[in-house]
Write a protein that holds these residues in place. Structure first.
Motif, short mmCIF file in Angstrom:
data_model
loop_
_atom_site.label_atom_id
_atom_site.label_comp_id
_atom_site.label_asym_id
_atom_site.label_seq_id
_atom_site.Cartn_x
_atom_site.Cartn_y
_atom_site.Cartn_z
N LEU A 1 -37.73 60.71 67.79
CA LEU A 1 -37.70 59.36 67.22
C LEU A 1 -36.81 59.38 65.98
O LEU A 1 -37.02 58.63 65.02
CB LEU A 1 -39.12 58.89 66.86
CG LEU A 1 -40.12 58.82 68.03
CD1 LEU A 1 -41.46 58.29 67.55
CD2 LEU A 1 -39.61 57.96 69.18
N SER A 2 -35.83 60.27 66.01
CA SER A 2 -34.96 60.40 64.84
C SER A 2 -33.71 59.55 64.95
O SER A 2 -33.22 59.02 63.95
CB SER A 2 -34.57 61.86 64.63
OG SER A 2 -33.97 62.37 65.79
N LEU A 3 -33.22 59.38 66.14
CA LEU A 3 -31.92 58.72 66.28
C LEU A 3 -32.07 57.23 66.57
O LEU A 3 -32.96 56.84 67.32
CB LEU A 3 -31.16 59.40 67.44
CG LEU A 3 -29.65 59.35 67.40
CD1 LEU A 3 -29.11 59.91 66.08
CD2 LEU A 3 -29.07 60.15 68.56
N GLY A 4 -31.18 56.44 65.97
CA GLY A 4 -31.19 55.01 66.25
C GLY A 4 -30.42 54.74 67.53
O GLY A 4 -29.27 54.30 67.48
N TRP B 1 -28.05 53.33 54.90
CA TRP B 1 -27.74 54.23 56.03
C TRP B 1 -27.08 55.51 55.51
O TRP B 1 -26.22 55.46 54.62
CB TRP B 1 -26.83 53.50 57.03
CG TRP B 1 -26.38 54.36 58.16
CD1 TRP B 1 -27.18 55.11 58.98
CD2 TRP B 1 -25.04 54.59 58.56
NE1 TRP B 1 -26.40 55.78 59.89
CE2 TRP B 1 -25.09 55.48 59.66
CE3 TRP B 1 -23.80 54.14 58.12
CZ2 TRP B 1 -23.95 55.92 60.31
CZ3 TRP B 1 -22.66 54.57 58.77
CH2 TRP B 1 -22.75 55.45 59.85
N VAL B 2 -27.47 56.63 56.10
CA VAL B 2 -27.12 57.95 55.57
C VAL B 2 -25.62 58.18 55.32
O VAL B 2 -25.26 58.88 54.37
CB VAL B 2 -27.62 59.08 56.50
CG1 VAL B 2 -29.12 59.14 56.50
CG2 VAL B 2 -27.13 58.91 57.93
N SER B 3 -24.78 57.62 56.16
CA SER B 3 -23.36 57.99 56.04
C SER B 3 -22.58 57.21 54.98
O SER B 3 -21.48 57.61 54.62
CB SER B 3 -22.66 57.86 57.40
OG SER B 3 -23.17 58.84 58.26
N ALA C 1 -22.92 49.25 69.85
CA ALA C 1 -23.86 50.34 70.15
C ALA C 1 -25.30 49.88 70.28
O ALA C 1 -25.97 50.20 71.25
CB ALA C 1 -23.76 51.40 69.05
N LYS C 2 -25.77 49.11 69.31
CA LYS C 2 -27.22 48.89 69.22
C LYS C 2 -27.69 47.79 70.17
O LYS C 2 -28.58 48.00 70.97
CB LYS C 2 -27.61 48.55 67.79
CG LYS C 2 -27.06 49.50 66.74
CD LYS C 2 -27.57 50.93 66.88
CE LYS C 2 -26.98 51.82 65.79
NZ LYS C 2 -27.42 53.20 65.86
N ALA C 3 -27.11 46.60 70.08
CA ALA C 3 -27.64 45.48 70.86
C ALA C 3 -27.26 45.56 72.33
O ALA C 3 -27.95 44.99 73.18
CB ALA C 3 -27.15 44.17 70.26
N PHE D 1 -34.52 48.68 64.67
CA PHE D 1 -35.63 49.28 65.42
C PHE D 1 -36.18 50.52 64.74
O PHE D 1 -36.35 51.56 65.36
CB PHE D 1 -35.27 49.55 66.89
CG PHE D 1 -33.85 50.00 67.14
CD1 PHE D 1 -33.33 51.11 66.52
CD2 PHE D 1 -33.04 49.29 68.03
CE1 PHE D 1 -32.04 51.53 66.76
CE2 PHE D 1 -31.74 49.69 68.28
CZ PHE D 1 -31.24 50.82 67.64
N TYR D 2 -36.42 50.35 63.42
CA TYR D 2 -36.98 51.46 62.65
C TYR D 2 -38.18 50.98 61.84
O TYR D 2 -38.22 49.82 61.42
CB TYR D 2 -35.95 51.99 61.64
CG TYR D 2 -34.60 52.30 62.24
CD1 TYR D 2 -34.40 53.45 62.99
CD2 TYR D 2 -33.51 51.44 62.03
CE1 TYR D 2 -33.16 53.74 63.54
CE2 TYR D 2 -32.27 51.73 62.58
CZ TYR D 2 -32.10 52.87 63.32
OH TYR D 2 -30.87 53.16 63.86
N VAL D 3 -39.11 51.91 61.60
CA VAL D 3 -40.08 51.69 60.53
C VAL D 3 -39.79 52.76 59.48
O VAL D 3 -39.28 53.84 59.80
CB VAL D 3 -41.54 51.78 61.01
CG1 VAL D 3 -42.00 50.49 61.64
CG2 VAL D 3 -41.76 52.95 61.95
N1 GLU Z 1 -26.71 54.85 63.25
C1 GLU Z 1 -27.65 55.63 64.01
C2 GLU Z 1 -28.78 56.11 63.15
O1 GLU Z 1 -28.87 55.76 62.00
C3 GLU Z 1 -26.95 56.71 64.78
C4 GLU Z 1 -26.74 58.02 64.11
C5 GLU Z 1 -25.74 57.95 63.01
O2 GLU Z 1 -24.56 57.80 63.30
O3 GLU Z 1 -26.20 58.03 61.87
O4 GLU Z 1 -29.62 56.82 63.65
#
Ligand code: GLU
Length: 396
Positions: free
Chosen positions: A37-40, A126-128, A237-239, A323-325
């Motif tokens: 349940l780590s990846l979006g 978001w991490v990046s 990607a998502k929708a 789609f995250y909590v």
């Molecule tokens: N964006 C998605 C996530 O946050 C895919 C992985 C990524 O590129 O960070 O899980």
């Protein structure tokens, strides 16, 4: 040999989302029953009408290099989408098609941010974002938010974070990882602050636009005074359940789009021909064609919220999109469970992976060290199973 690597790459953190997904995959390959349940990443298949369009593109011999900024027909389809869904008018020379929204974001940051300039990120983010800003030589500056404000910031908080060095603000609504959605009024209020600072640009990452549970999506560039300095990023990607197809796009003032094309032309060139053709069909279809996935995400959201609310020590907001909590799990810090001392969110995520065999992502990577991110882009059975495992290892 590591010594030969550049300082830049050595100081770059690994993407926490991708790292956790790789770890989960590795354990799965060893035969361990991991629930990821780590990846979006939606667990749906790409809709058939999109797959059919890609097969047709192969048959029609779409196999040559593509224009760096994308096929004209696709850019036209993106303009129509922006008009239809977001009421923003862009011309094709304001559109750049890229290899995922991630590249659209990276292009934007590379072409706007100078060494030493600040980029404001609303944490959780978001991490990046921060890594991409650092790569460009900029300074990622966090504006903190927490669960008490539903992980959103107020106009005054934004104003206090702005300095002479601020070049760019990144807005991400619906938000990854918190699921928070800013209403039109809230965005307009933020824009009134930005009206006072005409040299700041805004990157509006709207990749989760369609995965929305009630607060109507509003595009920042629709605000007239923001249009000329907003870069609207979106993707498939998502929708559309098209994560691996790698199609993202941006709409921006033409001089920014032109600069992004120049950047992309030196790094990757135009994105994949087949995926671009398929995207034309995806974007031209009515949004109702993908609504069944959003409805299912909505059910899963209800389910996971009710299951998590049952666990003592876990605090969650009600995500209105994505789609995250993003539960606050700081209650567990300092506790020893199953002989493992949990000092922080990373320890907690590793504990869940090792003891419950459930992969999540630590909140540190999103600028929120009290939280973890759980993706519910998985079937209801998988969600129930995962939360049962978590409850069991936490002794609840
Ligand atoms: N964006 C998605 C996530 O946050 C895919 C992985 C990524 O590129 O960070 O899980």
């Amino acid at each position: 040999m590591n010594n030969y690597l550049s300082k830049k790459i050595k100081s770059l953190p690994v993407s926490a989302t991708l790292e956790m997904a790789a770890k989960a995959r590795e354990l799965k390959n060893k035969g361990i029953d991991i629930i990821g349940l780590s990846l979006g990443e939606p667990d749906f298949n790409t809709p058939d009408f999109i797959k059919d369009a890609s097969i047709q593109a192969i048959k029609d011999n779409y196999n040559s290099y593509t224009p760096v900024d994308g096929y004209e027909e696709l850019k036209q389809a993106v303009c129509e989408k922006f008009k239809r869904d977001n009421e923003i008018n862009y011309e094709p020379n304001q559109i750049v098609i890229s290899t995922g929204a991630k590249q659209s974001i990276a292009n934007t940051i590379q072409v706007l941010v100078n060494e030493g300039e600040d980029v404001l990120l609303v944490a959780p983010y978001w991490v990046s974002y921060s890594a991409i800003v650092t790569l460009a030589g900029g300074n990622p500056i966090e504006i903190r938010s927490d669960i008490s404000t539903d992980f959103k910031i107020s106009p005054s908080k934004l104003e206090k974070s702005i300095t002479k060095k601020t070049k760019l603000l990144i807005i991400n609504s619906p938000n990854n990882p918190s699921g928070s959605v800013y209403s039109e009024d809230e965005l307009v209020e933020l824009s009134k602050i930005l009206d006072k600072f005409p040299n700041i640009f805004i990157l509006s990452d709207e990749i989760y636009e369609h995965i929305n549970y009630g607060i109507p999506h509003f595009s920042f560039a629709k605000i007239p005074s923001m249009y000329n300095r907003t870069i609207t990023v979106n993707g498939l990607a998502k929708a559309f359940a098209m994560t691996g197809w790698r199609i993202g796009y941006l709409g921006a003032p033409s001089w920014i789009a032109k600069a992004c094309t120049k950047m992309q032309g030196q790094i990757t060139s135009g994105t994949n021909c087949i995926a671009q053709r398929a995207t034309i069909s995806a974007l031209k279809a009515p949004v109702s064609k993908i609504q069944y996935m959003v409805e299912e995400f909505s059910e899963r959201r209800k389910l996971i919220i009710s299951l998590l609310n049952d666990i003592k020590g876990i605090k969650i907001n009600k995500p209105m999109g994505a789609f995250y909590v993003f539960p606050d799990i700081s209650y567990f810090f300092g506790k020893t469970i199953k002989n493992i001392k949990i000092n922080n969110a990373s320890d907690f995520a590793i504990f869940l992976l090792e003891k419950a065999h459930v992969a999540t992502v630590t909140g540190d990577a999103f600028g929120c060290p009290n939280n973890i991110r759980i993706s519910y882009a998985a079937s209801r059975e998988v969600i129930v199973n995962a939360i049962e495992r978590i409850k069991k290892v936490l002794n609840c």
